[in-house]
Design a protein around this motif. Sequence first.
Motif, PDB file in Angstrom:
ATOM      1  N   LEU A 110       0.851  -1.181   0.000  1.00 31.86           N
ATOM      2  CA  LEU A 110       0.000   0.000   0.000  1.00 31.86           C
ATOM      3  C   LEU A 110       0.888   1.233   0.000  1.00 31.86           C
ATOM      4  O   LEU A 110       1.802   1.340   0.814  1.00 31.86           O
ATOM      5  CB  LEU A 110      -0.906   0.008   1.224  1.00 31.86           C
ATOM      6  CG  LEU A 110      -1.917  -1.128   1.300  1.00 31.86           C
ATOM      7  CD1 LEU A 110      -2.681  -1.044   2.614  1.00 31.86           C
ATOM      8  CD2 LEU A 110      -2.882  -1.055   0.144  1.00 31.86           C
ATOM      9  N   THR A 111       0.630   2.111  -0.913  1.00 28.82           N
ATOM     10  CA  THR A 111       1.392   3.352  -0.979  1.00 28.82           C
ATOM     11  C   THR A 111       0.420   4.520  -0.965  1.00 28.82           C
ATOM     12  O   THR A 111      -0.772   4.360  -1.196  1.00 28.82           O
ATOM     13  CB  THR A 111       2.242   3.433  -2.263  1.00 28.82           C
ATOM     14  OG1 THR A 111       1.375   3.396  -3.394  1.00 28.82           O
ATOM     15  CG2 THR A 111       3.232   2.287  -2.336  1.00 28.82           C
ATOM     16  N   SER A 112       0.940   5.666  -0.681  1.00 29.02           N
ATOM     17  CA  SER A 112       0.121   6.877  -0.717  1.00 29.02           C
ATOM     18  C   SER A 112       0.982   8.040  -1.180  1.00 29.02           C
ATOM     19  O   SER A 112       2.202   7.968  -1.163  1.00 29.02           O
ATOM     20  CB  SER A 112      -0.491   7.172   0.658  1.00 29.02           C
ATOM     21  OG  SER A 112       0.515   7.226   1.641  1.00 29.02           O
ATOM     22  N   LYS A 113       0.321   9.078  -1.632  1.00 32.63           N
ATOM     23  CA  LYS A 113       0.987  10.293  -2.090  1.00 32.63           C
ATOM     24  C   LYS A 113       0.535  11.442  -1.213  1.00 32.63           C
ATOM     25  O   LYS A 113      -0.615  11.501  -0.792  1.00 32.63           O
ATOM     26  CB  LYS A 113       0.599  10.633  -3.532  1.00 32.63           C
ATOM     27  CG  LYS A 113       1.077   9.681  -4.573  1.00 32.63           C
ATOM     28  CD  LYS A 113       0.618  10.159  -5.932  1.00 32.63           C
ATOM     29  CE  LYS A 113       0.914   9.161  -7.013  1.00 32.63           C
ATOM     30  NZ  LYS A 113       0.398   9.607  -8.316  1.00 32.63           N
ATOM     31  N   ILE A 114       1.446  12.341  -0.965  1.00 30.15           N
ATOM     32  CA  ILE A 114       1.110  13.578  -0.274  1.00 30.15           C
ATOM     33  C   ILE A 114       1.107  14.682  -1.320  1.00 30.15           C
ATOM     34  O   ILE A 114       2.096  14.893  -2.011  1.00 30.15           O
ATOM     35  CB  ILE A 114       2.130  13.910   0.836  1.00 30.15           C
ATOM     36  CG1 ILE A 114       2.156  12.807   1.880  1.00 30.15           C
ATOM     37  CG2 ILE A 114       1.798  15.251   1.465  1.00 30.15           C
ATOM     38  CD1 ILE A 114       3.241  12.965   2.917  1.00 30.15           C
ATOM     39  N   HIS A 115      -0.012  15.353  -1.459  1.00 28.82           N
ATOM     40  CA  HIS A 115      -0.146  16.477  -2.378  1.00 28.82           C
ATOM     41  C   HIS A 115      -0.112  17.741  -1.527  1.00 28.82           C
ATOM     42  O   HIS A 115      -0.799  17.822  -0.504  1.00 28.82           O
ATOM     43  CB  HIS A 115      -1.472  16.405  -3.143  1.00 28.82           C
ATOM     44  CG  HIS A 115      -1.633  15.127  -3.887  1.00 28.82           C
ATOM     45  ND1 HIS A 115      -1.279  14.988  -5.200  1.00 28.82           N
ATOM     46  CD2 HIS A 115      -2.103  13.918  -3.493  1.00 28.82           C
ATOM     47  CE1 HIS A 115      -1.533  13.757  -5.588  1.00 28.82           C
ATOM     48  NE2 HIS A 115      -2.030  13.084  -4.560  1.00 28.82           N
ATOM     49  N   ALA A 116       0.676  18.705  -1.935  1.00 32.86           N
ATOM     50  CA  ALA A 116       0.831  19.907  -1.119  1.00 32.86           C
ATOM     51  C   ALA A 116       0.672  21.163  -1.950  1.00 32.86           C
ATOM     52  O   ALA A 116       1.091  21.223  -3.099  1.00 32.86           O
ATOM     53  CB  ALA A 116       2.207  19.915  -0.456  1.00 32.86           C
ATOM     54  N   VAL A 117       0.051  22.146  -1.354  1.00 33.64           N
ATOM     55  CA  VAL A 117       0.036  23.508  -1.892  1.00 33.64           C
ATOM     56  C   VAL A 117       0.940  24.290  -0.946  1.00 33.64           C
ATOM     57  O   VAL A 117       0.752  24.244   0.268  1.00 33.64           O
ATOM     58  CB  VAL A 117      -1.386  24.107  -1.902  1.00 33.64           C
ATOM     59  CG1 VAL A 117      -1.347  25.562  -2.339  1.00 33.64           C
ATOM     60  CG2 VAL A 117      -2.295  23.305  -2.812  1.00 33.64           C
ATOM     61  N   VAL A 118       1.935  24.947  -1.524  1.00 32.69           N
ATOM     62  CA  VAL A 118       2.870  25.706  -0.702  1.00 32.69           C
ATOM     63  C   VAL A 118       2.831  27.176  -1.090  1.00 32.69           C
ATOM     64  O   VAL A 118       2.439  27.534  -2.202  1.00 32.69           O
ATOM     65  CB  VAL A 118       4.309  25.158  -0.821  1.00 32.69           C
ATOM     66  CG1 VAL A 118       4.389  23.728  -0.335  1.00 32.69           C
ATOM     67  CG2 VAL A 118       4.835  25.260  -2.240  1.00 32.69           C
ATOM     68  N   ASP A 119       3.260  28.024  -0.179  1.00 28.14           N
ATOM     69  CA  ASP A 119       3.311  29.460  -0.470  1.00 28.14           C
ATOM     70  C   ASP A 119       4.622  29.782  -1.177  1.00 28.14           C
ATOM     71  O   ASP A 119       5.415  28.891  -1.499  1.00 28.14           O
ATOM     72  CB  ASP A 119       3.104  30.282   0.804  1.00 28.14           C
ATOM     73  CG  ASP A 119       4.202  30.101   1.841  1.00 28.14           C
ATOM     74  OD1 ASP A 119       5.279  29.541   1.523  1.00 28.14           O
ATOM     75  OD2 ASP A 119       3.984  30.528   2.993  1.00 28.14           O
ATOM     76  N   SER A 120       4.880  31.060  -1.412  1.00 29.41           N
ATOM     77  CA  SER A 120       6.071  31.473  -2.158  1.00 29.41           C
ATOM     78  C   SER A 120       7.373  31.165  -1.421  1.00 29.41           C
ATOM     79  O   SER A 120       8.442  31.169  -2.019  1.00 29.41           O
ATOM     80  CB  SER A 120       5.999  32.964  -2.489  1.00 29.41           C
ATOM     81  OG  SER A 120       5.905  33.717  -1.294  1.00 29.41           O
ATOM     82  N   ASN A 121       7.291  30.874  -0.135  1.00 28.61           N
ATOM     83  CA  ASN A 121       8.472  30.490   0.640  1.00 28.61           C
ATOM     84  C   ASN A 121       8.638  28.980   0.743  1.00 28.61           C
ATOM     85  O   ASN A 121       9.526  28.497   1.424  1.00 28.61           O
ATOM     86  CB  ASN A 121       8.390  31.084   2.053  1.00 28.61           C
ATOM     87  CG  ASN A 121       8.435  32.587   2.030  1.00 28.61           C
ATOM     88  OD1 ASN A 121       9.237  33.189   1.316  1.00 28.61           O
ATOM     89  ND2 ASN A 121       7.571  33.216   2.808  1.00 28.61           N
ATOM     90  N   GLY A 122       7.747  28.235   0.101  1.00 31.94           N
ATOM     91  CA  GLY A 122       7.809  26.786   0.141  1.00 31.94           C
ATOM     92  C   GLY A 122       7.175  26.169   1.373  1.00 31.94           C
ATOM     93  O   GLY A 122       7.307  24.979   1.618  1.00 31.94           O
ATOM     94  N   ALA A 147      -3.370   6.490  -7.507  1.00 27.16           N
ATOM     95  CA  ALA A 147      -4.319   7.493  -8.031  1.00 27.16           C
ATOM     96  C   ALA A 147      -3.576   8.542  -8.853  1.00 27.16           C
ATOM     97  O   ALA A 147      -2.452   8.913  -8.545  1.00 27.16           O
ATOM     98  CB  ALA A 147      -5.063   8.166  -6.887  1.00 27.16           C
ATOM     99  N   HIS A 148      -4.218   9.015  -9.905  1.00 27.49           N
ATOM    100  CA  HIS A 148      -3.633  10.058 -10.744  1.00 27.49           C
ATOM    101  C   HIS A 148      -3.615  11.381  -9.984  1.00 27.49           C
ATOM    102  O   HIS A 148      -4.518  11.683  -9.205  1.00 27.49           O
ATOM    103  CB  HIS A 148      -4.443  10.198 -12.039  1.00 27.49           C
ATOM    104  CG  HIS A 148      -3.717  10.944 -13.093  1.00 27.49           C
ATOM    105  ND1 HIS A 148      -3.627  12.305 -13.099  1.00 27.49           N
ATOM    106  CD2 HIS A 148      -3.009  10.518 -14.159  1.00 27.49           C
ATOM    107  CE1 HIS A 148      -2.910  12.700 -14.138  1.00 27.49           C
ATOM    108  NE2 HIS A 148      -2.520  11.625 -14.797  1.00 27.49           N
ATOM    109  N   ASP A 149      -2.580  12.168 -10.199  1.00 31.98           N
ATOM    110  CA  ASP A 149      -2.393  13.423  -9.463  1.00 31.98           C
ATOM    111  C   ASP A 149      -3.559  14.397  -9.587  1.00 31.98           C
ATOM    112  O   ASP A 149      -3.904  15.069  -8.623  1.00 31.98           O
ATOM    113  CB  ASP A 149      -1.112  14.125  -9.929  1.00 31.98           C
ATOM    114  CG  ASP A 149       0.139  13.380  -9.497  1.00 31.98           C
ATOM    115  OD1 ASP A 149       0.036  12.516  -8.603  1.00 31.98           O
ATOM    116  OD2 ASP A 149       1.209  13.665 -10.043  1.00 31.98           O
ATOM    117  N   VAL A 150      -4.168  14.491 -10.761  1.00 33.96           N
ATOM    118  CA  VAL A 150      -5.184  15.528 -10.970  1.00 33.96           C
ATOM    119  C   VAL A 150      -6.493  15.258 -10.233  1.00 33.96           C
ATOM    120  O   VAL A 150      -7.332  16.145 -10.144  1.00 33.96           O
ATOM    121  CB  VAL A 150      -5.481  15.768 -12.469  1.00 33.96           C
ATOM    122  CG1 VAL A 150      -4.269  16.254 -13.196  1.00 33.96           C
ATOM    123  CG2 VAL A 150      -6.058  14.553 -13.127  1.00 33.96           C
TER     124      VAL A 150
END
Length: 96
Positions: free
Chosen positions: A8-20, A32-35
């Motif tokens: 079993l694997t999983s992905k972490i999707h992140a939204v970051v600000d301009s400083n990362g 699962a596909h990223d979109v």
Amino acid sequence: MGRSRGGLTSKIHAVVDSNGLPVRLTLSPGEAHDVRLAGQLLSHLKFGSMLLADRGYDADWIRELAMKKGSWANIPPKRNRSDPICFSSYLYRARD
């Protein structure tokens, strides 16, 4: 003969600000596909921001969502994209 174990694997999707720094995090199954989570992640995209994302997020509906929110999506085009898009490789490299 050995048994194959499907890990079993999983992905972490992140939204970051301009400083990362992360501002939103979401988990998805590894296969699962990223979109699939893009709409949820981008729901709070701020006016005038720039969306820098990997090639896996190159979809017309994501670019349109960014445009509707007053933002610009700088995403490298998939190799099979037939219509040209505006993309800055310089800005894309600066995301790291």
